[in-house]
Write a protein that holds these residues in place. Structure first.
Motif, PDB file in Angstrom:
ATOM      1  N   PRO A 152       1.067   5.434  -3.906  1.00 31.98           N
ATOM      2  CA  PRO A 152       1.975   6.228  -5.083  1.00 31.98           C
ATOM      3  C   PRO A 152       1.321   6.293  -6.605  1.00 31.98           C
ATOM      4  O   PRO A 152       1.296   6.990  -7.031  1.00 31.98           O
ATOM      5  CB  PRO A 152       3.381   5.688  -4.975  1.00 31.98           C
ATOM      6  CG  PRO A 152       3.386   5.258  -3.797  1.00 31.98           C
ATOM      7  CD  PRO A 152       2.040   4.635  -3.475  1.00 31.98           C
ATOM      8  N   ARG A 153       0.706   4.997  -6.855  1.00 29.72           N
ATOM      9  CA  ARG A 153       0.251   4.800  -8.081  1.00 29.72           C
ATOM     10  C   ARG A 153      -1.095   5.665  -8.008  1.00 29.72           C
ATOM     11  O   ARG A 153      -1.422   6.386  -9.396  1.00 29.72           O
ATOM     12  CB  ARG A 153       0.033   3.045  -8.329  1.00 29.72           C
ATOM     13  CG  ARG A 153      -0.759   3.187  -9.993  1.00 29.72           C
ATOM     14  CD  ARG A 153      -0.887   1.662 -10.091  1.00 29.72           C
ATOM     15  NE  ARG A 153      -1.703   0.863  -9.470  1.00 29.72           N
ATOM     16  CZ  ARG A 153      -1.397  -0.158  -8.564  1.00 29.72           C
ATOM     17  NH1 ARG A 153      -0.373  -0.495  -8.466  1.00 29.72           N
ATOM     18  NH2 ARG A 153      -2.195  -0.815  -7.708  1.00 29.72           N
ATOM     19  N   TRP A 154      -2.018   5.412  -7.034  1.00 31.04           N
ATOM     20  CA  TRP A 154      -3.239   6.236  -7.235  1.00 31.04           C
ATOM     21  C   TRP A 154      -2.906   7.770  -7.218  1.00 31.04           C
ATOM     22  O   TRP A 154      -3.666   8.276  -8.103  1.00 31.04           O
ATOM     23  CB  TRP A 154      -4.006   5.802  -6.081  1.00 31.04           C
ATOM     24  CG  TRP A 154      -4.544   4.307  -5.902  1.00 31.04           C
ATOM     25  CD1 TRP A 154      -4.699   3.475  -7.142  1.00 31.04           C
ATOM     26  CD2 TRP A 154      -4.927   3.614  -4.968  1.00 31.04           C
ATOM     27  NE1 TRP A 154      -5.022   2.590  -6.716  1.00 31.04           N
ATOM     28  CE2 TRP A 154      -5.109   2.197  -5.471  1.00 31.04           C
ATOM     29  CE3 TRP A 154      -4.983   3.992  -3.487  1.00 31.04           C
ATOM     30  CZ2 TRP A 154      -5.484   1.276  -4.605  1.00 31.04           C
ATOM     31  CZ3 TRP A 154      -5.235   2.773  -2.716  1.00 31.04           C
ATOM     32  CH2 TRP A 154      -5.522   1.573  -3.302  1.00 31.04           C
ATOM     33  N   ILE A 155      -2.049   8.254  -6.450  1.00 28.57           N
ATOM     34  CA  ILE A 155      -1.759   9.728  -6.389  1.00 28.57           C
ATOM     35  C   ILE A 155      -1.178   9.998  -7.840  1.00 28.57           C
ATOM     36  O   ILE A 155      -1.607  11.115  -8.508  1.00 28.57           O
ATOM     37  CB  ILE A 155      -0.638  10.066  -5.456  1.00 28.57           C
ATOM     38  CG1 ILE A 155      -1.237   9.568  -4.107  1.00 28.57           C
ATOM     39  CG2 ILE A 155      -0.167  11.502  -5.462  1.00 28.57           C
ATOM     40  CD1 ILE A 155      -0.412   9.942  -2.836  1.00 28.57           C
ATOM     41  N   ARG A 156      -0.303   9.268  -8.501  1.00 33.97           N
ATOM     42  CA  ARG A 156       0.204   9.701  -9.858  1.00 33.97           C
ATOM     43  C   ARG A 156      -0.995   9.782 -10.770  1.00 33.97           C
ATOM     44  O   ARG A 156      -1.396  10.610 -11.720  1.00 33.97           O
ATOM     45  CB  ARG A 156       1.330   8.857 -10.406  1.00 33.97           C
ATOM     46  CG  ARG A 156       2.582   8.811  -9.744  1.00 33.97           C
ATOM     47  CD  ARG A 156       3.638   8.027 -10.328  1.00 33.97           C
ATOM     48  NE  ARG A 156       4.895   8.119  -9.692  1.00 33.97           N
ATOM     49  CZ  ARG A 156       5.433   7.431  -8.818  1.00 33.97           C
ATOM     50  NH1 ARG A 156       4.865   6.101  -8.706  1.00 33.97           N
ATOM     51  NH2 ARG A 156       6.556   7.093  -8.287  1.00 33.97           N
ATOM     52  N   GLN A 157      -2.077   8.663 -10.789  1.00 38.38           N
ATOM     53  CA  GLN A 157      -2.965   8.649 -11.530  1.00 38.38           C
ATOM     54  C   GLN A 157      -3.843   9.955 -11.380  1.00 38.38           C
ATOM     55  O   GLN A 157      -4.522  10.509 -12.547  1.00 38.38           O
ATOM     56  CB  GLN A 157      -3.812   7.311 -11.369  1.00 38.38           C
ATOM     57  CG  GLN A 157      -3.109   6.294 -11.909  1.00 38.38           C
ATOM     58  CD  GLN A 157      -3.930   4.782 -11.439  1.00 38.38           C
ATOM     59  OE1 GLN A 157      -4.590   4.782 -10.822  1.00 38.38           O
ATOM     60  NE2 GLN A 157      -3.350   3.803 -12.102  1.00 38.38           N
ATOM     61  N   PHE A 158      -4.227  10.215  -9.987  1.00 42.96           N
ATOM     62  CA  PHE A 158      -4.920  11.552  -9.797  1.00 42.96           C
ATOM     63  C   PHE A 158      -4.460  12.557 -10.472  1.00 42.96           C
ATOM     64  O   PHE A 158      -5.239  13.402 -11.014  1.00 42.96           O
ATOM     65  CB  PHE A 158      -5.240  11.421  -8.367  1.00 42.96           C
ATOM     66  CG  PHE A 158      -6.061  12.639  -8.020  1.00 42.96           C
ATOM     67  CD1 PHE A 158      -7.705  12.394  -8.025  1.00 42.96           C
ATOM     68  CD2 PHE A 158      -5.668  13.906  -7.723  1.00 42.96           C
ATOM     69  CE1 PHE A 158      -8.489  13.430  -7.756  1.00 42.96           C
ATOM     70  CE2 PHE A 158      -6.647  14.995  -7.412  1.00 42.96           C
ATOM     71  CZ  PHE A 158      -8.096  14.723  -7.266  1.00 42.96           C
ATOM     72  N   ILE A 182       0.809  -1.188   0.228  1.00 43.87           N
ATOM     73  CA  ILE A 182      -0.052   0.041   0.025  1.00 43.87           C
ATOM     74  C   ILE A 182       0.786   1.248   0.165  1.00 43.87           C
ATOM     75  O   ILE A 182       0.605   2.237  -0.750  1.00 43.87           O
ATOM     76  CB  ILE A 182      -0.838  -0.057   1.224  1.00 43.87           C
ATOM     77  CG1 ILE A 182      -1.830   1.170   1.099  1.00 43.87           C
ATOM     78  CG2 ILE A 182      -0.369  -0.079   2.500  1.00 43.87           C
ATOM     79  CD1 ILE A 182      -2.826   1.439  -0.019  1.00 43.87           C
ATOM     80  N   GLY A 183       1.924   1.278   0.770  1.00 47.12           N
ATOM     81  CA  GLY A 183       2.720   2.446   1.067  1.00 47.12           C
ATOM     82  C   GLY A 183       3.835   2.728  -0.230  1.00 47.12           C
ATOM     83  O   GLY A 183       3.963   3.825  -0.628  1.00 47.12           O
ATOM     84  N   THR A 184       4.102   1.786  -0.764  1.00 50.21           N
ATOM     85  CA  THR A 184       5.229   1.805  -1.808  1.00 50.21           C
ATOM     86  C   THR A 184       4.763   1.610  -3.034  1.00 50.21           C
ATOM     87  O   THR A 184       5.420   1.994  -3.921  1.00 50.21           O
ATOM     88  CB  THR A 184       6.695   0.881  -1.495  1.00 50.21           C
ATOM     89  OG1 THR A 184       5.822  -0.317  -1.415  1.00 50.21           O
ATOM     90  CG2 THR A 184       7.095   1.249  -0.241  1.00 50.21           C
ATOM     91  N   VAL A 185       3.655   1.090  -3.291  1.00 45.93           N
ATOM     92  CA  VAL A 185       3.170   0.675  -4.688  1.00 45.93           C
ATOM     93  C   VAL A 185       1.877   1.369  -4.901  1.00 45.93           C
ATOM     94  O   VAL A 185       1.626   2.403  -5.628  1.00 45.93           O
ATOM     95  CB  VAL A 185       3.098  -0.785  -5.015  1.00 45.93           C
ATOM     96  CG1 VAL A 185       2.676  -1.022  -6.375  1.00 45.93           C
ATOM     97  CG2 VAL A 185       4.553  -1.542  -4.649  1.00 45.93           C
ATOM     98  N   LYS A 186       0.753   0.846  -4.197  1.00 42.68           N
ATOM     99  CA  LYS A 186      -0.599   1.169  -4.392  1.00 42.68           C
ATOM    100  C   LYS A 186      -0.938   2.902  -4.515  1.00 42.68           C
ATOM    101  O   LYS A 186      -1.338   3.400  -5.286  1.00 42.68           O
ATOM    102  CB  LYS A 186      -1.598   0.523  -3.597  1.00 42.68           C
ATOM    103  CG  LYS A 186      -1.674  -1.034  -3.881  1.00 42.68           C
ATOM    104  CD  LYS A 186      -2.857  -1.658  -3.069  1.00 42.68           C
ATOM    105  CE  LYS A 186      -2.899  -2.861  -3.528  1.00 42.68           C
ATOM    106  NZ  LYS A 186      -4.041  -3.688  -2.640  1.00 42.68           N
TER     107      LYS A 186
END
Length: 412
Positions: free
Chosen positions: A320-326, A314-318
């Protein structure tokens, strides 16, 4: 989970010069040989954390630190580590020898405790070595400007009962009276807990926040139903009376939101811990900064433990991915984990922190204050996920003033 979690225990830290008898004092307080004792100065190097029971206080964490008079370059690093312990200290014990009393090093600890509003007990150890009189006690009190001073001999266990009485009287009265969810429930209410069993779930057990919430529900004479995310809708449908609240893992927010009736409160374990361990209002403010991020901004991902990372962590992958997508572009992420928090966070647009289940409340609040003092917004995982998924007001439904404030101000 057979013992009180470290984050829920009163944290008592011992400070003092080398060979003042800090480790011996821990052994005397517990009536056990739990700390290594030696006549060689500087036996304790890095801070040592020991979870134990001290009657009548109950479960505590004793933190044995290195000597404040350590020397050399390595010694200075040890002193710095000892001072960092103050960020998680609920009650400080300043241990002194009668021949030295209170000097510049002791004054520094007293002043730091005053600045951080940490209750402190002064302790003169090794009183068996010379004849003691009240004049020494009064002189040290005046030197350091403290009222709470106890005379002991850890070796011969003289004055230990007096010290325990002082501990009880000085310990923060509120340190263990926070509730996670109990103030949101009445006796007889039902709480449904949504706990996905995925790769991040430890084999054969629930994670710590889930266990703590279950216990808190039971402590207030309510009932807890535990289901996986795909069973939530059926669980609620089969109930004769709707649950008072649904508490979900943040990663199952959208599914839980879809399956929870609108007149049932909904939140997450992480949001409950944002309030329990930190300052929910400040962390909700941090969500606004999260949604205002721009490509190229720098974000610190901070966690209070060093858990085993899984493939889709959650902290290193998910997240960050969701933030980049947003954001729709690249974000620069740095990561910090464990018991230390970076001194300089001013370089970041935002700090995204975990739920802090392994930290005590003082330490998490200290991290929040540190970020605020440097002008950096801070948000936690659960608040961040709800904000990114557009359901933050719904996720704050147990806290109507916060939820209504977001809607009223047109922020959601």
């Amino acid at each position: 989970m057979n013992s009180t979690p470290r984050g829920n225990r009163l944290h008592i830290a011992l400070f003092g010069r080398r060979n003042a008898g800090k480790s011996s004092l821990i052994n005397a307080l517990t009536n056990q040989h739990v700390a290594i004792v030696s006549d060689i100065a500087g036996t304790t190097t890095d801070p040592v954390y020991k979870s134990m029971e001290i009657l009548p206080l109950g479960p505590v964490v004793m933190i044995d630190t290195a000597g404040l008079d350590d020397d050399g370059e390595l010694g200075q690093m040890r002193i710095q580590k000892s001072l960092e312990v103050l960020s998680k200290t609920d009650l400080a014990l300043l241990v002194m020898e009668p021949e030295i009393g209170g000097g510049e090093l002791e004054e520094k600890i007293v002043n730091l405790c005053r600045e951080k509003n940490i209750p402190l007990i002064g302790i003169v150890n090794k009183i068996d070595r010379q004849n003691m009189d009240l004049s020494l006690q009064e002189r040290i009190k005046q030197q350091l400007g403290i009222e709470n001073l106890v005379m002991v001999s850890a070796l011969h266990k003289i004055g230990i009962s007096d010290l325990k009485i002082a501990l009880v009287k000085t310990a923060p009265a509120h340190f263990d009276n926070q509730t996670i969810v109990g103030d949101l429930l009445n006796p007889g209410d039902t709480a449904v807990l949504v706990t996905p069993i995925d790769l991040a779930a430890p084999k054969g057990r629930l994670i710590l926040p889930q266990v703590q919430v279950i216990r808190d529900v039971l402590d207030c004479d309510a009932m807890a139903y535990v289901v996986k995310e795909r069973e939530l809708k059926e669980c609620i449908a089969n109930m004769k009376k709707k649950p008072r609240i649904v508490i979900t893992d943040s990663q199952a927010f959208l599914k839980a939101d879809a399956d929870t009736p609108s007149d049932v409160l909904l939140t997450s374990f992480s949001i409950l811990f944002a309030r329990y361990k930190g300052n929910l209002e400040v962390l909700v403010e941090g969500a606004k900064a999260l949604l205002a991020l721009q490509p190229g901004d720098k974000v610190l991902m901070s966690e209070g433990c060093t858990h085993h990372r899984v493939e889709d962590d959650i902290g290193t992958v998910k997240l960050p991915r969701w933030i980049r997508q947003f954001v729709g572009g690249e974000i620069q992420f740095d990561w910090a984990s464990g018991m230390t928090f970076p001194d300089n966070v001013s370089q970041y647009k935002l700090v995204v922190h975990c739920g802090a289940c392994m930290l005590n409340r003082r330490e998490m609040l200290g991290r929040i204050v540190e970020a605020q003092q440097q002008g950096v917004p801070i948000v936690n995982y659960g608040v961040a996920i709800a904000a990114l998924q557009g359901i933050l007001p719904r996720a704050l439904s147990p806290f109507p003033l916060l939820a209504e404030g977001l809607v009223k101000n047109g922020e959601w």
